[in-house]
Scaffold this motif. Structure first.
Motif, PDB file in Angstrom:
ATOM      1  N   THR A 174     -31.471  -4.544 -31.662  1.00  0.00           N
ATOM      2  CA  THR A 174     -32.202  -4.333 -30.409  1.00  0.00           C
ATOM      3  C   THR A 174     -33.602  -3.786 -30.634  1.00  0.00           C
ATOM      4  O   THR A 174     -34.573  -4.251 -30.030  1.00  0.00           O
ATOM      5  CB  THR A 174     -31.412  -3.376 -29.498  1.00  0.00           C
ATOM      6  N   ARG A 175     -33.713  -2.790 -31.505  1.00  0.00           N
ATOM      7  CA  ARG A 175     -35.025  -2.167 -31.700  1.00  0.00           C
ATOM      8  C   ARG A 175     -36.003  -3.113 -32.379  1.00  0.00           C
ATOM      9  O   ARG A 175     -37.205  -3.022 -32.169  1.00  0.00           O
ATOM     10  CB  ARG A 175     -34.869  -0.862 -32.493  1.00  0.00           C
ATOM     11  N   LEU A 176     -35.486  -4.045 -33.189  1.00  0.00           N
ATOM     12  CA  LEU A 176     -36.370  -5.047 -33.783  1.00  0.00           C
ATOM     13  C   LEU A 176     -36.935  -5.957 -32.701  1.00  0.00           C
ATOM     14  O   LEU A 176     -38.112  -6.321 -32.730  1.00  0.00           O
ATOM     15  CB  LEU A 176     -35.612  -5.885 -34.815  1.00  0.00           C
ATOM     16  N   TYR A 177     -36.109  -6.328 -31.748  1.00  0.00           N
ATOM     17  CA  TYR A 177     -36.593  -7.184 -30.673  1.00  0.00           C
ATOM     18  C   TYR A 177     -37.547  -6.413 -29.766  1.00  0.00           C
ATOM     19  O   TYR A 177     -38.483  -6.984 -29.213  1.00  0.00           O
ATOM     20  CB  TYR A 177     -35.405  -7.749 -29.880  1.00  0.00           C
ATOM     21  N   LEU A 213     -31.732 -17.469 -27.121  1.00  0.00           N
ATOM     22  CA  LEU A 213     -31.985 -16.111 -27.596  1.00  0.00           C
ATOM     23  C   LEU A 213     -33.392 -15.657 -27.230  1.00  0.00           C
ATOM     24  O   LEU A 213     -33.585 -14.565 -26.688  1.00  0.00           O
ATOM     25  CB  LEU A 213     -31.814 -16.055 -29.121  1.00  0.00           C
ATOM     26  N   VAL A 214     -34.378 -16.508 -27.482  1.00  0.00           N
ATOM     27  CA  VAL A 214     -35.770 -16.147 -27.181  1.00  0.00           C
ATOM     28  C   VAL A 214     -35.962 -15.955 -25.685  1.00  0.00           C
ATOM     29  O   VAL A 214     -36.653 -15.026 -25.248  1.00  0.00           O
ATOM     30  CB  VAL A 214     -36.731 -17.229 -27.721  1.00  0.00           C
ATOM     31  N   LYS A 215     -35.322 -16.805 -24.898  1.00  0.00           N
ATOM     32  CA  LYS A 215     -35.421 -16.681 -23.443  1.00  0.00           C
ATOM     33  C   LYS A 215     -34.841 -15.349 -22.979  1.00  0.00           C
ATOM     34  O   LYS A 215     -35.405 -14.668 -22.109  1.00  0.00           O
ATOM     35  CB  LYS A 215     -34.701 -17.844 -22.772  1.00  0.00           C
ATOM     36  N   ALA A 216     -33.696 -14.968 -23.573  1.00  0.00           N
ATOM     37  CA  ALA A 216     -33.052 -13.703 -23.199  1.00  0.00           C
ATOM     38  C   ALA A 216     -33.919 -12.507 -23.569  1.00  0.00           C
ATOM     39  O   ALA A 216     -33.892 -11.472 -22.893  1.00  0.00           O
ATOM     40  CB  ALA A 216     -31.688 -13.593 -23.872  1.00  0.00           C
TER      41      ALA A 216
END
Length: 283
Positions: A174-177, A213-216
């Motif tokens: 999560t923190r990477l995103y 994934l990118v959309k989320a």
């Protein structure tokens, strides 16, 4: 994720730590933060005879304290010189001299101060730094729980193109995103890379999952790269050579069955293969 306001750079006066300091200067300039530096001064007891001619020995605490004080003064001067050489004046933060090894001293220091990112120089080959009984960067990635930026060889750090390797696992870093979104807000294009190591899947199978994934994640400025390669590192490096990112984001794990200072992890292998700075987040 909030902006990176407090960066911490361990300094041991090697060329690797200087590379970390230079990179921290660029990051702090980008995020309008402060760069703090720390040097670990391990405890070295002064041992003297108990009585003249006696073979028994004891620690002379007075001499020990005097020696430590002299060493701290000497180190403080050297640290100030490093900061004057490689940090812009308005970015200079606090200086910490810790009378301990990096392995145990870092955790104690991080309990006392707020740090958003640790920036550490590391060797880019298998011949790792052996200061402080092991590689500085590897220990910090394992112990701190704070993102670590590993810089193997300093070059201008560009944040225009950022690569993140993802395996589409359900255990999302999560923190990477969060970091992806932060960097995107500062003008970066995020390149999502998936290395397909199996012949059971093809790009048509993977692309919808990557797109979802990118959309989320609500990333707008992005590119998706799907590489078929039996070696994950080789696949990642093919994309690195193609797009020349200024930063690579990766995750690593803290599991006792997996860790030997994260030896053999994908993140470690990528750090050894590239001169591009690698920001590692512990999952």
């Amino acid at each position: 994720m909030k902006d990176i306001k407090n960066l911490l750079v361990p300094i041991d006066f090697t060329k690797e730590s200087v590379a970390g300091l230079k990179a921290a200067n660029q990051f702090a300039t980008k995020f309008k933060g402060k760069v703090h530096v720390v040097h670990f001064l391990p405890y070295h007891p002064v041992v003297t005879p108990v009585y003249p001619g006696d073979n028994s020995m004891s620690v002379n605490k007075v001499v020990q304290e005097q020696q430590m004080e002299r060493e701290k003064i000497h180190v403080l001067r050297k640290l100030k010189t490093e900061m004057d050489l490689y940090l812009s004046e308005d970015l200079r933060g606090q200086i910490y001299i810790v009378s301990d090894t990096l392995n145990s001293g870092m955790n104690d220091l991080l309990d006392d101060i707020k740090v958003d990112l640790i920036v550490s120089g590391t060797s880019g080959s298998s011949n790792l730094i052996e200061k402080f009984s092991g590689n500085n960067t590897e220990k910090m990635i394992r112990k701190s729980g704070i993102p670590v930026l590993a810089v193997s060889n300093y070059a201008d750090v560009s944040l225009d193109d950022v690569l993140i390797a993802t395996d589409l696992s359900t255990e999302l870093p999560t923190r990477l995103y969060d970091m992806c979104r932060l960097l995107e807000n500062h003008g970066a294009t995020i390149h999502f890379v998936n290395v397909n190591t199996t012949e059971l899947l093809n790009e048509a199978d993977i692309l919808p999952k990557m797109s979802a994934l990118v959309k989320a994640l609500k990333i707008r400025n992005f590119r998706i790269h799907i590489v078929s390669n039996k070696g994950e590192v080789n696949g990642i490096m093919k994309v690195v050579d193609k797009i020349h990112p200024g930063l690579i984001l990766m995750k690593t794990y803290q599991k006792s069955s997996f860790w030997t200072f994260f030896e053999g992890s994908l993140a470690e292998k990528v750090i050894h293969e590239t001169e591009v700075p690698v920001l590692v987040e512990q999952v």
